[in-house]
Design a protein around this motif. Structure first.
Motif, PDB file in Angstrom:
ATOM      1  N   LEU A 180       0.871  -1.261  -0.027  1.00 46.19           N
ATOM      2  CA  LEU A 180       0.024  -0.073   0.135  1.00 46.19           C
ATOM      3  C   LEU A 180       0.791   1.387   0.029  1.00 46.19           C
ATOM      4  CD1 LEU A 180      -2.939   1.354   0.246  1.00 46.19           C
ATOM      5  CD2 LEU A 180      -2.464   1.212   2.486  1.00 46.19           C
ATOM      6  N   LEU A 181       0.721   1.876  -1.193  1.00 45.58           N
ATOM      7  CA  LEU A 181       1.617   3.261  -1.009  1.00 45.58           C
ATOM      8  C   LEU A 181       0.786   4.488  -0.999  1.00 45.58           C
ATOM      9  CD1 LEU A 181       3.913   2.498  -4.283  1.00 45.58           C
ATOM     10  CD2 LEU A 181       4.420   2.232  -1.835  1.00 45.58           C
ATOM     11  N   ASP A 182       1.173   5.197   0.070  1.00 52.02           N
ATOM     12  CA  ASP A 182       0.517   6.525   0.339  1.00 52.02           C
ATOM     13  C   ASP A 182       0.743   7.745  -0.229  1.00 52.02           C
ATOM     14  OD1 ASP A 182      -0.961   8.557   1.719  1.00 52.02           O
ATOM     15  OD2 ASP A 182       0.142   8.315   3.572  1.00 52.02           O
ATOM     16  N   MET A 183       0.175   7.649  -1.582  1.00 51.75           N
ATOM     17  CA  MET A 183       0.587   8.908  -2.606  1.00 51.75           C
ATOM     18  C   MET A 183      -0.015  10.133  -2.007  1.00 51.75           C
ATOM     19  SD  MET A 183       2.271   7.099  -4.397  1.00 51.75           S
ATOM     20  CE  MET A 183       2.969   8.088  -5.811  1.00 51.75           C
ATOM     21  N   ALA A 184      -1.103  10.329  -1.315  1.00 50.00           N
ATOM     22  CA  ALA A 184      -1.755  11.413  -0.675  1.00 50.00           C
ATOM     23  C   ALA A 184      -0.568  11.955   0.348  1.00 50.00           C
ATOM     24  CB  ALA A 184      -3.073  11.360  -0.163  1.00 50.00           C
ATOM     25  N   GLY A 185      -0.083  11.338   1.085  1.00 53.99           N
ATOM     26  CA  GLY A 185       1.112  11.521   2.254  1.00 53.99           C
ATOM     27  C   GLY A 185       2.418  11.803   1.548  1.00 53.99           C
ATOM     28  N   VAL A 236      -1.064  16.000   0.419  1.00 61.76           N
ATOM     29  CA  VAL A 236      -2.274  16.648   0.119  1.00 61.76           C
ATOM     30  C   VAL A 236      -3.436  15.535   0.790  1.00 61.76           C
ATOM     31  CG1 VAL A 236      -1.599  17.887  -2.067  1.00 61.76           C
ATOM     32  CG2 VAL A 236      -2.392  15.302  -2.132  1.00 61.76           C
ATOM     33  N   ASP A 237      -4.637  16.144   0.852  1.00 62.74           N
ATOM     34  CA  ASP A 237      -5.770  15.290   1.500  1.00 62.74           C
ATOM     35  C   ASP A 237      -5.987  14.350   0.466  1.00 62.74           C
ATOM     36  OD1 ASP A 237      -5.730  16.912   4.063  1.00 62.74           O
ATOM     37  OD2 ASP A 237      -7.133  17.989   3.254  1.00 62.74           O
ATOM     38  N   ILE A 238      -6.399  14.860  -0.925  1.00 60.56           N
ATOM     39  CA  ILE A 238      -6.731  14.182  -1.780  1.00 60.56           C
ATOM     40  C   ILE A 238      -6.021  14.212  -3.086  1.00 60.56           C
ATOM     41  CG2 ILE A 238      -8.615  13.169  -3.379  1.00 60.56           C
ATOM     42  CD1 ILE A 238     -10.463  14.302  -1.051  1.00 60.56           C
ATOM     43  N   VAL A 239      -5.328  13.195  -3.564  1.00 60.09           N
ATOM     44  CA  VAL A 239      -4.697  13.412  -4.923  1.00 60.09           C
ATOM     45  C   VAL A 239      -5.624  13.438  -6.159  1.00 60.09           C
ATOM     46  CG1 VAL A 239      -3.184  12.095  -6.763  1.00 60.09           C
ATOM     47  CG2 VAL A 239      -2.750  11.866  -4.330  1.00 60.09           C
ATOM     48  N   LYS A 240      -5.409  14.291  -6.921  1.00 58.39           N
ATOM     49  CA  LYS A 240      -6.608  14.685  -8.050  1.00 58.39           C
ATOM     50  C   LYS A 240      -6.878  13.606  -9.006  1.00 58.39           C
ATOM     51  CE  LYS A 240      -7.154  17.851 -11.780  1.00 58.39           C
ATOM     52  NZ  LYS A 240      -6.937  19.138 -12.776  1.00 58.39           N
ATOM     53  N   GLU A 241      -8.040  13.396  -9.029  1.00 55.42           N
ATOM     54  CA  GLU A 241      -8.368  12.218  -9.980  1.00 55.42           C
ATOM     55  C   GLU A 241      -7.808  12.248 -11.413  1.00 55.42           C
ATOM     56  OE1 GLU A 241     -12.682  10.742 -12.417  1.00 55.42           O
ATOM     57  OE2 GLU A 241     -12.889  11.920 -10.662  1.00 55.42           O
ATOM     58  N   GLY A 242      -7.373  11.082 -11.783  1.00 52.64           N
ATOM     59  CA  GLY A 242      -6.537  11.188 -13.146  1.00 52.64           C
ATOM     60  C   GLY A 242      -5.384  11.367 -12.975  1.00 52.64           C
ATOM     61  N   THR A 243      -4.592  11.898 -11.870  1.00 56.99           N
ATOM     62  CA  THR A 243      -3.061  11.763 -11.750  1.00 56.99           C
ATOM     63  C   THR A 243      -2.308  10.489 -11.929  1.00 56.99           C
ATOM     64  OG1 THR A 243      -3.546  13.642  -9.626  1.00 56.99           O
ATOM     65  CG2 THR A 243      -1.248  12.637 -10.077  1.00 56.99           C
ATOM     66  N   ALA A 244      -1.356  10.722 -13.067  1.00 56.79           N
ATOM     67  CA  ALA A 244      -0.507   9.564 -13.229  1.00 56.79           C
ATOM     68  C   ALA A 244       0.577   9.740 -12.094  1.00 56.79           C
ATOM     69  CB  ALA A 244      -0.119   9.665 -14.445  1.00 56.79           C
ATOM     70  N   PHE A 245       1.171   8.547 -11.731  1.00 56.40           N
ATOM     71  CA  PHE A 245       2.502   8.454 -10.935  1.00 56.40           C
ATOM     72  C   PHE A 245       3.582   7.817 -11.737  1.00 56.40           C
ATOM     73  CE2 PHE A 245      -1.160   7.395  -7.685  1.00 56.40           C
ATOM     74  CZ  PHE A 245      -1.425   8.366  -7.327  1.00 56.40           C
ATOM     75  N   PHE A 265      -2.483   1.995  -4.465  1.00 51.98           N
ATOM     76  CA  PHE A 265      -2.141   3.491  -4.339  1.00 51.98           C
ATOM     77  C   PHE A 265      -3.312   4.132  -3.503  1.00 51.98           C
ATOM     78  CE2 PHE A 265      -0.054   1.916  -8.211  1.00 51.98           C
ATOM     79  CZ  PHE A 265       1.109   2.634  -8.009  1.00 51.98           C
ATOM     80  N   LEU A 266      -2.933   4.495  -2.235  1.00 42.84           N
ATOM     81  CA  LEU A 266      -3.796   5.257  -1.380  1.00 42.84           C
ATOM     82  C   LEU A 266      -3.691   6.749  -2.043  1.00 42.84           C
ATOM     83  CD1 LEU A 266      -5.427   5.242   1.026  1.00 42.84           C
ATOM     84  CD2 LEU A 266      -3.415   5.760   2.290  1.00 42.84           C
ATOM     85  N   HIS A 267      -4.906   7.418  -2.236  1.00 44.36           N
ATOM     86  CA  HIS A 267      -5.081   8.656  -3.105  1.00 44.36           C
ATOM     87  C   HIS A 267      -5.657   9.495  -2.213  1.00 44.36           C
ATOM     88  CE1 HIS A 267      -8.604   6.751  -4.328  1.00 44.36           C
ATOM     89  NE2 HIS A 267      -9.203   7.793  -4.528  1.00 44.36           N
ATOM     90  N   TRP A 268      -6.074   8.968  -0.905  1.00 43.21           N
ATOM     91  CA  TRP A 268      -6.723   9.912  -0.024  1.00 43.21           C
ATOM     92  C   TRP A 268      -6.164   9.950   1.387  1.00 43.21           C
ATOM     93  CZ3 TRP A 268      -8.819   7.045   4.081  1.00 43.21           C
ATOM     94  CH2 TRP A 268      -9.004   5.737   3.683  1.00 43.21           C
ATOM     95  N   LEU A 269      -6.380  11.062   1.911  1.00 43.43           N
ATOM     96  CA  LEU A 269      -5.614  11.325   3.452  1.00 43.43           C
ATOM     97  C   LEU A 269      -6.499  10.373   4.406  1.00 43.43           C
ATOM     98  CD1 LEU A 269      -3.746  12.958   5.314  1.00 43.43           C
ATOM     99  CD2 LEU A 269      -5.664  14.384   5.641  1.00 43.43           C
ATOM    100  N   ALA A 270      -5.324   9.603   5.208  1.00 39.17           N
ATOM    101  CA  ALA A 270      -5.923   8.915   6.274  1.00 39.17           C
ATOM    102  C   ALA A 270      -5.274   9.543   7.422  1.00 39.17           C
ATOM    103  CB  ALA A 270      -5.567   7.467   6.090  1.00 39.17           C
ATOM    104  N   LYS A 271      -6.041  10.395   8.003  1.00 41.52           N
ATOM    105  CA  LYS A 271      -5.364  11.209   9.208  1.00 41.52           C
ATOM    106  C   LYS A 271      -4.836  10.515  10.415  1.00 41.52           C
ATOM    107  CE  LYS A 271      -7.346  15.578   7.659  1.00 41.52           C
ATOM    108  NZ  LYS A 271      -8.223  16.828   8.193  1.00 41.52           N
TER     109      LYS A 271
END
Length: 74
Positions: A22-27, A31-40, A65-71
């Protein structure tokens, strides 16, 4: 495609038993949420891995890919 949800549904996929990564891309992006459609790209994936202490993604691994914030986990 008519009937696509029935023909290509998850119920037709055999059971999978493998390591999950599980990769925390938002972290990684801070950001809180990675914009939809963002390529890594490779550098961003490797940066997220380094940030989380993941040494390698191996053949057979499932990468999520975790794309939202898990505070609670930060």
């Amino acid at each position: 495609m008519p009937g696509g949800l029935k023909k290509l549904g998850i119920e037709h996929v055999p059971a999978v038993a493998t390591r999950g990564v599980l990769l925390d891309m938002a972290g990684y992006f801070g950001v809180d949420i990675v914009k939809e459609g963002t390529a890594f790209n490779r550098a961003e994936i490797e940066g997220a891995m380094k940030r989380q202490g993941i040494k390698a993604i191996e053949k057979g691994d499932v990468v999520l890919f975790l794309h939202w914030l898990a505070k609670a986990t930060r």
